[in-house]
Design a protein around this motif. Structure first.
Motif, short mmCIF file in Angstrom:
data_model
loop_
_atom_site.label_atom_id
_atom_site.label_comp_id
_atom_site.label_asym_id
_atom_site.label_seq_id
_atom_site.Cartn_x
_atom_site.Cartn_y
_atom_site.Cartn_z
N UNK A 11 0.83 -1.20 0.00
CA UNK A 11 0.00 0.00 0.00
C UNK A 11 0.87 1.25 0.00
N UNK A 12 0.50 2.17 -0.84
CA UNK A 12 1.20 3.45 -0.88
C UNK A 12 0.78 4.27 0.33
N UNK A 13 1.67 5.03 0.90
CA UNK A 13 1.30 5.88 2.04
C UNK A 13 0.28 6.94 1.62
N UNK A 14 -0.60 7.27 2.52
CA UNK A 14 -1.59 8.30 2.25
C UNK A 14 -0.94 9.66 2.27
N UNK A 15 -1.37 10.55 1.40
CA UNK A 15 -0.80 11.90 1.45
C UNK A 15 -1.19 12.59 2.75
N UNK A 16 -0.34 13.51 3.19
CA UNK A 16 -0.61 14.18 4.46
C UNK A 16 -1.85 15.06 4.39
N UNK A 17 -2.17 15.55 3.21
CA UNK A 17 -3.38 16.35 3.03
C UNK A 17 -4.20 15.77 1.88
N UNK A 18 -5.52 15.69 2.04
CA UNK A 18 -6.33 15.15 0.95
C UNK A 18 -6.28 16.04 -0.29
N UNK A 19 -6.50 15.43 -1.44
CA UNK A 19 -6.54 16.19 -2.68
C UNK A 19 -7.68 17.19 -2.63
N UNK A 20 -7.52 18.31 -3.29
CA UNK A 20 -8.50 19.40 -3.22
C UNK A 20 -9.88 18.96 -3.71
N UNK A 21 -9.97 18.03 -4.66
CA UNK A 21 -11.26 17.64 -5.21
C UNK A 21 -12.00 16.63 -4.34
N UNK A 22 -11.35 16.09 -3.30
CA UNK A 22 -11.99 15.11 -2.43
C UNK A 22 -12.37 15.74 -1.10
N UNK A 23 -13.57 15.47 -0.67
CA UNK A 23 -14.02 15.96 0.63
C UNK A 23 -14.10 14.77 1.56
N UNK A 24 -13.51 14.85 2.72
CA UNK A 24 -13.55 13.77 3.69
C UNK A 24 -14.56 14.13 4.77
N UNK A 25 -15.51 13.20 5.01
CA UNK A 25 -16.54 13.40 6.02
C UNK A 25 -16.39 12.29 7.05
N UNK A 26 -16.29 12.64 8.30
CA UNK A 26 -16.17 11.65 9.35
C UNK A 26 -17.52 10.95 9.54
N UNK A 27 -17.50 9.64 9.68
CA UNK A 27 -18.75 8.88 9.81
C UNK A 27 -19.54 9.31 11.05
#
Length: 60
Positions: A11-27
């Motif tokens: 698995x590739x490491x996750x970037x430290x900041x999400x890409x601008x086009x993706x919105x992360x919502x906590x469940x």
């Protein structure tokens, strides 16, 4: 015969900041203490549930 996975399959490491086009919502923000929510999409109703094992299941 035993085959080893090449390092490229790790698995590739996750970037430290999400890409601008993706919105992360906590469940927790979606469920607000419940274990099931209803989502309307394109006129259809879906149910998103948290299982006893803590997994998510989406049903139409």
């Amino acid at each position: 015969m035993m085959v080893e996975k090449p390092d490229s399959f790790k698995h590739a490491p996750l970037p430290s900041e999400p890409a601008a086009q993706h919105r992360i919502v906590d469940s927790a923000d979606l469920f607000r203490g419940t274990n099931e929510i209803v989502i309307r999409h394109d006129g259809l109703v879906y149910r998103l549930k948290i299982t006893r094992q803590g997994k998510l299941i989406l049903n139409k």
